[in-house]
Design an enzyme around this catalytic site. Structure first.
Site, PDB file in Angstrom:
ATOM      1  N   HIS A 166      39.545  38.847  25.299  1.00 11.74           N
ATOM      2  CA  HIS A 166      40.772  37.978  25.271  1.00 11.74           C
ATOM      3  C   HIS A 166      41.607  38.344  26.514  1.00 11.74           C
ATOM      4  O   HIS A 166      41.656  39.450  26.994  1.00 11.74           O
ATOM      5  CB  HIS A 166      41.661  38.171  24.208  1.00 11.74           C
ATOM      6  CG  HIS A 166      41.010  38.401  22.851  1.00 11.74           C
ATOM      7  ND1 HIS A 166      41.369  37.634  21.852  1.00 11.74           N
ATOM      8  CD2 HIS A 166      40.221  39.399  22.349  1.00 11.74           C
ATOM      9  CE1 HIS A 166      40.589  37.975  20.662  1.00 11.74           C
ATOM     10  NE2 HIS A 166      39.888  38.997  21.113  1.00 11.74           N
ATOM     11  N   HIS A 201      39.154  33.109  26.501  1.00 11.88           N
ATOM     12  CA  HIS A 201      38.175  33.900  25.804  1.00 11.88           C
ATOM     13  C   HIS A 201      37.046  33.897  26.469  1.00 11.88           C
ATOM     14  O   HIS A 201      36.314  32.913  26.775  1.00 11.88           O
ATOM     15  CB  HIS A 201      38.056  33.515  24.444  1.00 11.88           C
ATOM     16  CG  HIS A 201      39.165  33.912  23.619  1.00 11.88           C
ATOM     17  ND1 HIS A 201      40.322  32.707  23.333  1.00 11.88           N
ATOM     18  CD2 HIS A 201      39.909  34.953  22.944  1.00 11.88           C
ATOM     19  CE1 HIS A 201      41.370  33.262  22.868  1.00 11.88           C
ATOM     20  NE2 HIS A 201      41.176  34.416  22.606  1.00 11.88           N
ATOM     21  N   LYS A 243      41.396  48.274  25.914  1.00 13.44           N
ATOM     22  CA  LYS A 243      42.031  47.080  26.591  1.00 13.44           C
ATOM     23  C   LYS A 243      42.623  47.604  27.703  1.00 13.44           C
ATOM     24  O   LYS A 243      42.915  48.900  27.895  1.00 13.44           O
ATOM     25  CB  LYS A 243      43.003  46.319  25.742  1.00 13.44           C
ATOM     26  CG  LYS A 243      44.479  47.335  25.216  1.00 13.44           C
ATOM     27  CD  LYS A 243      45.172  46.476  24.611  1.00 13.44           C
ATOM     28  CE  LYS A 243      46.202  47.804  23.977  1.00 13.44           C
ATOM     29  NZ  LYS A 243      47.382  46.939  23.254  1.00 13.44           N
ATOM     30  N   ARG A 273      54.432  32.291  15.467  1.00 10.27           N
ATOM     31  CA  ARG A 273      54.405  33.690  14.552  1.00 10.27           C
ATOM     32  C   ARG A 273      55.984  33.800  14.153  1.00 10.27           C
ATOM     33  O   ARG A 273      56.952  33.713  15.042  1.00 10.27           O
ATOM     34  CB  ARG A 273      54.154  34.975  15.487  1.00 10.27           C
ATOM     35  CG  ARG A 273      52.835  34.993  15.798  1.00 10.27           C
ATOM     36  CD  ARG A 273      52.208  36.130  16.563  1.00 10.27           C
ATOM     37  NE  ARG A 273      51.051  35.772  17.310  1.00 10.27           N
ATOM     38  CZ  ARG A 273      50.688  36.279  18.511  1.00 10.27           C
ATOM     39  NH1 ARG A 273      51.003  37.394  18.798  1.00 10.27           N
ATOM     40  NH2 ARG A 273      49.449  35.847  19.120  1.00 10.27           N
ATOM     41  N   ASP A 302      45.962  31.480  27.505  1.00  9.75           N
ATOM     42  CA  ASP A 302      44.947  32.302  26.855  1.00  9.75           C
ATOM     43  C   ASP A 302      43.542  31.745  27.292  1.00  9.75           C
ATOM     44  O   ASP A 302      43.343  30.932  27.954  1.00  9.75           O
ATOM     45  CB  ASP A 302      44.881  31.738  25.450  1.00  9.75           C
ATOM     46  CG  ASP A 302      44.466  32.845  24.522  1.00  9.75           C
ATOM     47  OD1 ASP A 302      44.194  33.931  25.023  1.00  9.75           O
ATOM     48  OD2 ASP A 302      44.725  32.749  23.201  1.00  9.75           O
ATOM     49  N   CYS A 349      42.220  32.544  19.554  1.00 13.67           N
ATOM     50  CA  CYS A 349      40.744  33.051  19.389  1.00 13.67           C
ATOM     51  C   CYS A 349      39.661  32.291  18.372  1.00 13.67           C
ATOM     52  O   CYS A 349      38.695  31.967  18.606  1.00 13.67           O
ATOM     53  CB  CYS A 349      40.563  34.586  19.194  1.00 13.67           C
ATOM     54  SG  CYS A 349      42.464  35.333  19.459  1.00 13.67           S
ATOM     55  N   GLN A 371      50.408  30.437  25.096  1.00 15.82           N
ATOM     56  CA  GLN A 371      49.678  31.583  25.655  1.00 15.82           C
ATOM     57  C   GLN A 371      48.767  31.235  26.889  1.00 15.82           C
ATOM     58  O   GLN A 371      48.297  29.929  26.646  1.00 15.82           O
ATOM     59  CB  GLN A 371      48.483  32.304  24.802  1.00 15.82           C
ATOM     60  CG  GLN A 371      49.522  32.994  23.736  1.00 15.82           C
ATOM     61  CD  GLN A 371      48.421  33.713  22.841  1.00 15.82           C
ATOM     62  OE1 GLN A 371      47.729  33.081  22.188  1.00 15.82           O
ATOM     63  NE2 GLN A 371      48.642  35.275  22.705  1.00 15.82           N
TER      64      GLN A 371
HETATM   65 ZN   LIG Z   1      42.278  35.971  21.623  1.00 17.09          ZN
END
Ligand SMILES: [Zn+2]
Ligand SMILES: [Zn+2]
Length: 647
Positions: free
Chosen positions: A518, A388, A472, A366, A386, A337, A384
């Site tokens: 996200h 945004h 979410k 992580r 991912d 992000c 991910q």
């Molecule tokens: Zn994010």
């Protein structure tokens, strides 16, 4: 008298001091025999505890998550009682219910316990259960609680008590065993009819590797013997579907201790599989107006201080990477992000430009403790899917609808037919801890609920589960053998736009904050592939299968003909190869079936003379003979049917 109100809105009067169990009995004998715990004015409550005033009451049975949790948590007390009987002097850490069953962390001191002892403990548990021992609650002062466990010499419980506030401490006793616990529990142990202790593992006290290693014993219990039998059958099937085992057999991924724990190596077939999944999603995303971006694997520490991730992950994650230049520090990126926020910031945006949708298959790192790592589902580095979305507040609902479309398209194409969604809202009683205006939260929460309803999702709405930065929507899928997995998430964020000072110019010519969404429909490539393997048992749909066909010559004499066939297939974009090994045809068939290759083509003298192949389909057996060209056309047709183009 007191007035008890039931979930259907009806109410009845009862004498003060009656328990939930008494009330259940007054409704029906069946309810009183099946009820496990209850909700009293919104709080979980023991069925055998007196009620001392007007209250709203709901009963939980085995079918309810809350009921099972009470049942399993009570079972951990039963196990502790059995352990105390079998191993006098043991000390106890914590014993919670988990998704499937319960565990208790135990310090066995000088005594040892192995898997072979579990049967004996199960027997003791069942014997104690039969004694129909009630769970009796007693509230104690902090001083008394500390005194009890100091006398017992249980430093773990003492530590837990020290962290508690006086006045809220309770003990529960069943038979000879007393435990520090806030409850609730089932009325008595006789409800526990079947017990299976499933595993022993090491667990650091309070998850801290600098502290004592305790023995964690996992178990599961049931109110009926047949439920245990079903569960054991499911476990056996789960073992066969273990993605770690299948991933090895299909040569998809591997781990190397030299590379490092929790860092998967994608082998050629696995990498190709992953690439197909990525391309599949890229096509869908492009159709939905996403733009693909790429950001580096590390970023300056300051970036994550700005985003707040340093505060969240910094302490318990990989340490900063230093360079020869003094004062320069980088972090492995824990999230994509912040990078995408910086991309958004690069140029001014008008309200007409929004939404901006930035997508990236971004790899993040992580730290996870080694004990927590598990195949591809718990790793230290993962990619991910991912994206945004930066949009105006009034666009939230439409964007949610679009993301839900993508998620449902994925589920449909990959035959996840059983799924539910959870909407997580803020706690209406404690709105202070959330960032963003009340007005924005109300709008966003409404947008999510409306979008989910419009898309026909089966949703549960949970208050108080939202992150501090936004509400979410999470998706849970049930796999082919009934296990639940959490997959995609769609999350609203009011925090990062604030921290990164993101703006757009509105139609009023003034500066406004965009809202950020996200979203990751797969979750991560690693986790998704793991779930897909366990769901399909490695038998992927044809379009996704690493190898779609393998040609098996009966002897080396036919290798050349086999290669000719392979050439025809490859020219039609069929992923096929020849098994040229000098092995018996029986062995070749068996070994390629283990690799879950959908089609096996057998070629020998008859086939070569007639210029045909004999087709065997995985799970369906002999499909007769056909030309290589006809076979290729058949597969192409099957693939096209599976990959339905997006509407
Ligand atoms: Zn994010
Ligand atoms: Zn308890």
């Amino acid at each position: 008298m007191m007035t008890i109100t039931f979930p259907d809105g009806n109410s009845r009067s009862y004498e003060l001091g009656m328990s939930g169990l008494d009330i259940a009995k007054s409704i029906s004998p069946r309810l009183s025999s099946e009820a496990l715990s209850m909700k009293l004015n919104g709080q979980l409550y023991d069925l055998n505890r007196p009620i001392n005033g007007d209250a709203a009451v709901a009963f939980y049975k085995w079918e309810d998550e809350e009921g099972r949790q009470t049942f399993w948590h009570s079972s951990s007390h039963l196990m502790a009682a059995a352990l105390e009987q079998c191993y006098p002097g043991v000390k106890f850490g914590i014993g919670p219910a988990i998704e499937n069953g319960f565990y208790y962390d135990v310090d066995f001191g000088n005594q040892t316990i192995t898997e072979s002892d579990l049967g004996k403990i199960e027997t003791v548990m069942l014997a104690l259960a039969k004694e129909k021992r009630p769970f009796v609650r007693r509230e104690v002062t902090k001083e008394e609680a500390l005194h009890t466990y100091t006398n017992k010499g249980d430093e773990y419980k003492c530590e837990l008590i020290s962290d508690l506030q006086d006045g809220t401490i309770s003990f529960y006793t069943n038979g000879a065993f007393t435990d520090l616990c806030r409850g609730p529990h089932i009325p008595d142990t006789s409800l526990i009819k079947a017990v299976k202790l499933t595993a022993i593992a090491g667990a650091y006290w309070r998850g801290d590797e600098h502290r004592n290693m305790l023995t964690r014993i996992y178990g599961i219990t049931f109110p009926k013997k047949s439920l245990l039998d079903d569960y054991l059958l499911m476990l056996e099937e789960a073992k066969k579907r273990d993605h770690r085992k299948i991933g090895k057999e299909m040569e998809l991924f591997a781990f190397s201790p030299r590379v490092g724990q929790g860092l998967p190596l994608w082998l050629p077939k696995g990498a190709a599989l992953r690439e197909r999944l990525e391309n599949f999603l890229k096509v869908v995303q492009k159709a939905h107006g996403y733009q693909q971006v790429i950001s580096p694997h590390i970023g300056q520490k300051e970036l994550y201080v700005t985003s707040g991730h340093y505060e969240k992950y910094g302490k318990d994650s990989f340490k900063p990477i230093l360079t020869p230049q003094e004062g320069e520090a980088f972090l492995l990126k824990p999230m994509n992000c912040p990078h995408h926020c910086e991309i958004y910031r690069l140029k001014p945006h008008s309200y007409k430009d929004l939404p901006v949708r930035l997508a990236e298959f971004g790899t993040v790192y992580r730290y996870e403790q080694s004990g927590e790592l598990h195949g591809l589902t718990r790793v230290r580095g993962f990619t991910q899917d991912d994206a945004h979305i930066f949009c105006r507040p009034d666009q939230l609902k439409e964007e949610f609808c679009k993301v839900i479309d993508i998620v449902l398209y994925i589920f449909k194409t990959l035959s996840f037919t059983d799924y539910t969604a959870q909407v997580s809202l803020r706690d209406p009683k404690d709105t202070v801890k959330y960032i963003g205006s009340d007005d924005n939260w109300d709008k966003a929460e409404r947008a999510i609920i409306e979008a989910a309803a419009e898309k026909g999702l089966e949703t549960t709405v949970v208050q108080g589960e939202a992150a501090f930065y936004g509400p979410k929507l999470d998706f849970m899928v049930r796999d082919a053998i009934g296990r639940k997995w959490q997959l995609g998430t769609i999350q609203v964020d009011y925090n990062l736009p604030e921290r990164f000072d993101l703006e757009y110019i509105g139609s009023d010519d003034k500066r406004h904050r965009p809202v950020m969404i996200h979203r990751a429909p797969f979750g991560s490539m690693e986790r998704f592939v793991a779930v897909l393997i366990e769901h399909t048992g490695g038998k992927f749909p044809l379009w996704l299968a690493p190898e779609q066909a393998v040609i098996l010559p009966i002897s080396e004499k036919f290798n050349d003909f086999a290669k000719k066939v392979c050439h025809v297939l490859n020219n039609s974009d069929i992923r096929a190869s020849v098994d040229e090994r000098n092995e018996t045809i029986g062995k070749k068939i068996r070994e390629n079936e283990i690799k879950r290759i959908p089609y096996l083509l057998i070629v020998g003298e008859k086939e070569e003379d007639a210029d045909l192949v004999s087709v065997r389909k995985q799970g369906a057996g002999d499909q007769g003979q056909m030309t290589a060209v006809a076979f290729a056309a058949m597969l192409t047709n099957e693939i096209n049917q599976q990959q339905k183009p997006l509407k």
